[in-house]
Design a protein around this motif. Sequence first.
Motif, PDB file in Angstrom:
ATOM      1  N   ALA A  33       0.849  -1.195   0.000  1.00  0.00           N
ATOM      2  CA  ALA A  33       0.000   0.000   0.000  1.00  0.00           C
ATOM      3  C   ALA A  33       0.880   1.239   0.000  1.00  0.00           C
ATOM      4  N   LEU A  34       0.317   2.320  -0.491  1.00  0.00           N
ATOM      5  CA  LEU A  34       1.006   3.600  -0.560  1.00  0.00           C
ATOM      6  C   LEU A  34       0.103   4.653   0.069  1.00  0.00           C
ATOM      7  N   VAL A  35       0.654   5.410   1.030  1.00  0.00           N
ATOM      8  CA  VAL A  35      -0.076   6.520   1.647  1.00  0.00           C
ATOM      9  C   VAL A  35       0.716   7.780   1.345  1.00  0.00           C
ATOM     10  N   VAL A  36       0.073   8.765   0.745  1.00  0.00           N
ATOM     11  CA  VAL A  36       0.722  10.029   0.420  1.00  0.00           C
ATOM     12  C   VAL A  36       0.089  11.122   1.277  1.00  0.00           C
ATOM     13  N   GLN A  37       0.880  11.672   2.174  1.00  0.00           N
ATOM     14  CA  GLN A  37       0.423  12.766   3.037  1.00  0.00           C
ATOM     15  C   GLN A  37       0.503  14.064   2.237  1.00  0.00           C
ATOM     16  N   VAL A  38      -0.592  14.789   2.186  1.00  0.00           N
ATOM     17  CA  VAL A  38      -0.677  16.044   1.438  1.00  0.00           C
ATOM     18  C   VAL A  38      -1.266  17.106   2.356  1.00  0.00           C
ATOM     19  N   ASN A  39      -0.732  18.309   2.275  1.00  0.00           N
ATOM     20  CA  ASN A  39      -1.334  19.427   3.006  1.00  0.00           C
ATOM     21  C   ASN A  39      -1.518  20.605   2.060  1.00  0.00           C
ATOM     22  N   ASP A  40      -2.110  21.667   2.571  1.00  0.00           N
ATOM     23  CA  ASP A  40      -2.436  22.803   1.711  1.00  0.00           C
ATOM     24  C   ASP A  40      -1.206  23.441   1.073  1.00  0.00           C
ATOM     25  N   LEU A  41      -0.069  23.428   1.740  1.00  0.00           N
ATOM     26  CA  LEU A  41       1.133  24.012   1.149  1.00  0.00           C
ATOM     27  C   LEU A  41       1.614  23.207  -0.058  1.00  0.00           C
ATOM     28  N   ASP A  42       1.380  21.895  -0.028  1.00  0.00           N
ATOM     29  CA  ASP A  42       1.756  21.072  -1.187  1.00  0.00           C
ATOM     30  C   ASP A  42       1.003  21.514  -2.433  1.00  0.00           C
ATOM     31  N   TRP A  43      -0.291  21.755  -2.302  1.00  0.00           N
ATOM     32  CA  TRP A  43      -1.084  22.192  -3.461  1.00  0.00           C
ATOM     33  C   TRP A  43      -0.600  23.533  -3.964  1.00  0.00           C
ATOM     34  N   GLU A  44      -0.266  24.457  -3.047  1.00  0.00           N
ATOM     35  CA  GLU A  44       0.257  25.759  -3.470  1.00  0.00           C
ATOM     36  C   GLU A  44       1.584  25.597  -4.198  1.00  0.00           C
ATOM     37  N   ASP A  45       2.481  24.756  -3.642  1.00  0.00           N
ATOM     38  CA  ASP A  45       3.779  24.532  -4.279  1.00  0.00           C
ATOM     39  C   ASP A  45       3.624  23.960  -5.684  1.00  0.00           C
ATOM     40  N   MET A  46       2.746  22.986  -5.839  1.00  0.00           N
ATOM     41  CA  MET A  46       2.602  22.327  -7.141  1.00  0.00           C
ATOM     42  C   MET A  46       1.917  23.209  -8.176  1.00  0.00           C
ATOM     43  N   GLN A  47       1.208  24.262  -7.746  1.00  0.00           N
ATOM     44  CA  GLN A  47       0.554  25.151  -8.694  1.00  0.00           C
ATOM     45  C   GLN A  47       1.523  26.173  -9.272  1.00  0.00           C
ATOM     46  N   ARG A  48       2.648  26.384  -8.606  1.00  0.00           N
ATOM     47  CA  ARG A  48       3.654  27.303  -9.129  1.00  0.00           C
ATOM     48  C   ARG A  48       4.361  26.666 -10.314  1.00  0.00           C
ATOM     49  N   THR A  49       4.735  27.470 -11.275  1.00  0.00           N
ATOM     50  CA  THR A  49       5.357  26.919 -12.489  1.00  0.00           C
ATOM     51  C   THR A  49       6.781  26.446 -12.238  1.00  0.00           C
ATOM     52  N   ASN A  50       7.440  26.900 -11.167  1.00  0.00           N
ATOM     53  CA  ASN A  50       8.834  26.521 -10.952  1.00  0.00           C
ATOM     54  C   ASN A  50       8.980  25.357  -9.986  1.00  0.00           C
ATOM     55  N   THR A  51       7.893  24.672  -9.654  1.00  0.00           N
ATOM     56  CA  THR A  51       8.002  23.542  -8.744  1.00  0.00           C
ATOM     57  C   THR A  51       7.541  22.263  -9.427  1.00  0.00           C
ATOM     58  N   SER A  52       7.743  21.165  -8.744  1.00  0.00           N
ATOM     59  CA  SER A  52       7.394  19.871  -9.306  1.00  0.00           C
ATOM     60  C   SER A  52       5.886  19.724  -9.436  1.00  0.00           C
ATOM     61  N   HIS A  53       5.485  18.996 -10.457  1.00  0.00           N
ATOM     62  CA  HIS A  53       4.063  18.752 -10.657  1.00  0.00           C
ATOM     63  C   HIS A  53       3.860  17.580 -11.621  1.00  0.00           C
ATOM     64  N   ILE A  54       2.641  17.136 -11.690  1.00  0.00           N
ATOM     65  CA  ILE A  54       2.279  16.097 -12.648  1.00  0.00           C
ATOM     66  C   ILE A  54       1.597  16.790 -13.811  1.00  0.00           C
ATOM     67  N   ALA A  55       2.038  16.469 -15.017  1.00  0.00           N
ATOM     68  CA  ALA A  55       1.473  17.108 -16.210  1.00  0.00           C
ATOM     69  C   ALA A  55       0.872  16.043 -17.115  1.00  0.00           C
ATOM     70  N   ARG A  56      -0.165  16.425 -17.846  1.00  0.00           N
ATOM     71  CA  ARG A  56      -0.801  15.524 -18.810  1.00  0.00           C
ATOM     72  C   ARG A  56      -0.766  16.200 -20.168  1.00  0.00           C
ATOM     73  N   ASP A  57      -0.271  15.499 -21.170  1.00  0.00           N
ATOM     74  CA  ASP A  57      -0.190  16.099 -22.501  1.00  0.00           C
ATOM     75  C   ASP A  57      -1.480  15.820 -23.286  1.00  0.00           C
ATOM     76  N   ALA A  58      -1.524  16.305 -24.526  1.00  0.00           N
ATOM     77  CA  ALA A  58      -2.729  16.191 -25.359  1.00  0.00           C
ATOM     78  C   ALA A  58      -3.091  14.730 -25.661  1.00  0.00           C
ATOM     79  N   ASP A  59      -2.102  13.828 -25.631  1.00  0.00           N
ATOM     80  CA  ASP A  59      -2.363  12.413 -25.901  1.00  0.00           C
ATOM     81  C   ASP A  59      -2.801  11.643 -24.650  1.00  0.00           C
TER      82      ASP A  59
END
Length: 182
Positions: A140-166
């Motif tokens: 099993a995998l548990v990923v702890q997330v808090n509000d600062l994580d969402w803010e960090d990932m919304q910035r263009t200079n931080t890590s994030h998951i991206a989905r392309d057109a395909d």
Amino acid sequence: MSKWLVQTAAAILGVLLLFEVVLRIGLQAPRGFQPDPVYGLKMRPYARIINSTEGYVQMVANSAGLNDDELLEHKPALRTLLLGDSYAQSLNVARDKGFPRLIEAALPGHECVNGGQSGWTPVHGLVFAREVWQDWQPDALVVQVNDLDWEDMQRTNTSHIARDADGNFSIRLPQKASLGRR
């Protein structure tokens, strides 16, 4: 009088300079962490950490550089990998009172591996999980997330998951390796 004043000022300045050098060498932060090309910083294997920012805790990292005991030699019936930032890493509480030990106490025969690292976003954790998954074989995998994580990932200079057109997903780490994922 002026010669005495100059000597006194020079002595005071010398003591202050020496004090500054001692502080910079002795309290260098983050001493228990090492630069990492993918993650930025990662705790050193077997690093001794004394954290006094919120209470006082002493700990020693395991061979993987995690705030946890060594993995059990024989995989238990259930192994969970906990990922997250400093909240998951639990540097401000004694290891036996951290979230992974609470899970293990509630579920006998269960091993919860603390894969949290200060400063990591969930994306860093997912990259780490991909590195260790085959060797550690978590169930099993548990990923702890808090509000600062969402803010960090919304910035263009931080890590994030991206989905392309395909519809392909990729994990993007700024100025670091991008690990493609489908």
